[in-house]
Scaffold this active site. Structure first.
Site, short mmCIF file in Angstrom:
data_model
loop_
_atom_site.label_atom_id
_atom_site.label_comp_id
_atom_site.label_asym_id
_atom_site.label_seq_id
_atom_site.Cartn_x
_atom_site.Cartn_y
_atom_site.Cartn_z
N SER A 463 -46.58 -31.11 -37.75
CA SER A 463 -46.50 -31.74 -36.43
C SER A 463 -45.56 -32.95 -36.42
O SER A 463 -44.36 -32.80 -36.56
CB SER A 463 -47.91 -32.12 -35.98
OG SER A 463 -47.95 -32.45 -34.63
N ASP A 474 -31.32 -33.58 -38.93
CA ASP A 474 -30.27 -33.29 -37.95
C ASP A 474 -29.24 -34.41 -37.88
O ASP A 474 -28.04 -34.15 -37.72
CB ASP A 474 -30.89 -33.06 -36.57
CG ASP A 474 -31.66 -31.75 -36.49
OD1 ASP A 474 -31.44 -30.89 -37.36
OD2 ASP A 474 -32.48 -31.59 -35.57
N LYS A 489 -46.06 -26.46 -37.36
CA LYS A 489 -46.80 -26.73 -36.11
C LYS A 489 -45.85 -27.42 -35.13
O LYS A 489 -45.56 -28.60 -35.27
CB LYS A 489 -48.02 -27.61 -36.37
CG LYS A 489 -48.81 -27.95 -35.11
CD LYS A 489 -50.00 -28.85 -35.43
CE LYS A 489 -50.75 -29.22 -34.17
NZ LYS A 489 -50.00 -30.12 -33.27
#
Length: 704
Positions: A463, A474, A489
């Site tokens: 999560s 990224d 998740k």
């Protein structure tokens, strides 16, 4: 954003609830029926991917619920299941009409079967087990059939108890042989049966403590978890525990309790809490009575643990008087003023790492905690920022963020933490059903940490952990080291207080809350972490590598998908990320410790897949000896030494001098880290990155 959505959902549901619930007449007030009405309505209107309540849904709930009631298939008979089967496709209809017929039937039956089992196991344990018989037991409970008769059920219990006794006998026999002590198998067998009897007596005491509401909660969660694995109903006391786990604090005396037989016993005094400060409570004390201030004491002997805890906990500043039976048998009444208790192991912690004359920093974050009532209170983001400043003051040249086993938490805190490492920009995209996506961004151009950054993850990083790791990956702001992928998740839950829909009606008391999946989040590059997780830049094996523990291993996870990327700018530096990662991969490929860990993980998988266990003493011992011989090969894993030196930060030294428990926990942590091959590689990577190669403020546009 999350808070705005809760208000939106609450307003929508209260409007509907004014018609749906407050105009109902409860000729026979029934809280369970009300709960079904509330929960099914909230699921239908608020869940990200609402399910059709049809026969197919009903059938899946049926299987989930029956499995939850009797997972080892040692209570129900085949005739029970056949009787229940008539309701397989009727649960959906009963939910729509708040009909409790199926639940009532199963509840009454499981209580009856447990009462029968409570008698059965005692009778089984009256007779010695024959360890010479050539028989086995299947522990493949998922594929076991329900027994057709009570005789078969007796045989199932007998084999299960025999297995438990074999484990004890073989262990006791080995201890005797290692010390050259004499022993008699018959005596060891008798002792094993007595020990099992005590254990099962305690287990059935716990069953006896369960009330109808506990079983109904199990039924409700069999329904709501069919929507997705993370939607969950919290009874009032469960909601309190959830809030405590998210904030890391509660109001009370600061002690962990357990129930043994009819006694409520202290098993831990929480460091820093009022009981610890007053030195009035000790591990092993039995609490027999509880009084609120000067009120009459209430006996808690034989009381449910949850009910006893309710009496002992209370608001900050209030007094509770406990009647204690000390370990030496003396009786004493102590007064404790309740206070806010912080659970230290919940919070971020850091340490200084020294290697080859260089200093690095480590921040371990167990979860993304927050106080839902007040964000200005202690939370993960402010704590991480503080730890970064402390590490900078200690001369840290590089930083490791350890997110292993971090199951997530607050979405806001992860956005704020990401902002500590980038100048500004998007962190995560969030999408709700029927609504456009929203981009959550760091809007503060201040950078708390500009230096080299490594993030450690594993299969249990989930999560919010995945949001942070994905964003840093990224942006090419950090190198991710860990498992092949994280948990996977990619959904967001909101906690919906069901009491708000009753419009002040106190007839039913507190009805609890529903943790509801309302959104999915996406990386800034558009990909979802749902199911796929975050793929590490440097993949290293660990003990979970071949274990079915991720989101993809759940029964009904939401699917993976992708949306458009958002414009963002990578962190530009003179670091050659690809070369740094390749160098790390090369080290990992030649690391003998990791090869051994990978072998061990495969062996663990093989052992887990073994479903037939011998109940013959000689055959069982042979299996144990074979396993121990293999396990010896892997014992050296725990003896690995990295050569890294871990030191407390200066502010911790006076705390350690005063608090021996705090000091012991820190030293145990340092000891574990000193043998942590993953931490070793994280420092290797930081060494590969030259601190002066980071060019602050120079960014390159990402072409989307």
């Amino acid at each position: 954003m999350k808070r705005k959505f809760v208000y939106f959902l609450a307003a929508m549901l209260i409007s509907a609830a004014s018609c749906s619930f407050t105009n109902k007449t409860f000729d026979n007030p029934d809280k369970d029926k009300l709960l079904i009405d509330l929960i099914t309505y909230v699921l239908e209107k608020g869940h990200y991917n609402p399910q059709d309540l049809d026969d197919d849904f009903s059938s899946r709930v049926f299987d989930r619920y029956i499995e939850a009631l009797d997972p080892m298939k040692r209570f129900f008979l085949q005739e029970d299941i056949e009787e229940f089967e008539s309701y397989r496709n009727a649960i959906d209809d009963q939910l729509k009409t708040s009909d409790l017929t199926f639940f009532n039937l199963t509840h009454e039956r499981i209580i009856k079967r447990m009462d029968e089992a409570n008698v059965m196991y005692k009778k089984v344990l009256e007779e010695p087990f024959d360890y010479s018989a050539d028989e086995t037991i299947s522990v493949d409970y998922d594929n076991l059939d329900y027994v057709a008769s009570r005789d078969e059920l007796w045989d199932r219990w007998k084999k299960q108890l025999k297995l438990y006794s074999l484990e004890r006998v073989v262990s006791a026999k080995k201890e005797k042989e290692e010390t050259n002590a004499s022993y008699d198998i018959a005596e060891l067998e008798k002792n094993a049966r007595e020990s099992i009897g005590e254990t099962f007596s305690e287990n059935f005491d716990i069953y006896d403590d369960l009330e109808r509401r506990d079983w109904f909660e199990l039924f409700l969660n069999s329904v709501v978890e069919e929507f997705d694995p993370h939607t969950y109903y919290f009874a009032p006391e469960d909601k309190d525990r959830f809030d405590m786990s998210m904030s890391g604090k509660f109001e009370g005396i600061g002690a962990r309790l357990e129930k043994r037989s009819d006694n409520i016993r202290v098993v831990e005094v929480i460091s820093g809490g009022p009981a610890w400060r007053g030195e009035k409570l000790e591990v092993g004390d039995v609490i027999t009575k509880v009084a609120q201030g000067n009120e009459t004491p209430v006996s808690i002997v034989g009381m449910r643990l949850d009910d006893a805890v309710k009496l002992i906990k209370g608001p900050k500043g209030s007094e509770v008087r406990l009647t204690l039976r000390r370990v030496d048998g003396t009786i004493e009444v102590v007064s404790i003023t309740r206070d806010v208790v912080e659970i230290e192991e919940t919070y971020a912690k850091s340490t200084i790492i020294e290697r080859n004359g260089h200093t690095y920093g480590l921040i371990n974050l167990p979860k993304f905690y927050i106080d839902f009532q007040d964000y200005e209170e202690r939370n993960a983001a402010t704590d991480v920022a503080l730890e970064i400043e402390r590490l900078k003051e200690s001369g840290a040249e590089g930083l490791v963020m350890d997110l292993r086993n971090n199951g997530g938490g607050s979405l806001k805190t992860v956005v704020d933490i990401a902002g500590l490492f980038i100048k500004e920009g998007p962190v995560v995209q969030v999408r709700s059903t029927g609504r456009g996506k929203e981009v959550l961004a760091d809007e503060d151009d201040r950078i708390q940490w500009e230096g080299p950054l490594v993030i450690l993850v594993n299969e249990l990083s989930a999560s919010a952990s995945e949001i942070l790791a994905a964003a840093m990956q990224d942006y090419e702001r950090a190198i991710i080291i860990g498992s092949k992928q994280t948990y996977g998740k990619g959904t967001v839950q909101n906690l919906i207080d069901l009491n708000q829909f009753l419009r002040g009606n106190q007839e039913f008391g507190d009805v609890g809350a529903l943790k509801l999946t309302t959104q999915k989040f996406y990386r800034i590059n558009g990909g979802s972490t749902q199911l796929e997780g975050v793929k590490s830049d440097v993949v290293v094996p660990d003990k979970y590598s071949y274990s079915p523990i991720g989101e993809r291993d759940q029964k009904n996870p939401l699917p993976w998908d992708k949306i458009d990327a958002v414009p963002y700018k990578k962190w530009e530096s003179s670091i050659d990320f690809e070369a740094t990662i390749e160098k790390s991969k090369e080290r990992m490929a030649n690391n003998e410790q990791l090869k051994l860990i990978d072998e061990n993980a495969k062996w663990i998988k093989e052992r887990r897949e073994e479903k037939e266990i011998p109940l013959n003493l000689a055959a069982y011992e042979a299996d144990v000896e074979q396993d121990e011989a293999v396990a010896k090969k892997y014992n050296v894993i725990a003896k690995y030494e990295t050569g890294l030196k871990f030191q407390p930060l200066p502010y911790e030294l006076p705390i350690m001098d005063k608090d021996s428990t705090y000091k012991q926990k820190r030293e145990r942590w340092y000891e574990d880290l000193a043998g942590d091959v993953y931490m070793e590689e994280a420092i290797n990577v930081l060494q590969d990155i030259k601190l002066n190669s980071i060019k602050q403020g120079k960014l390159a546009d990402v072409k989307n």
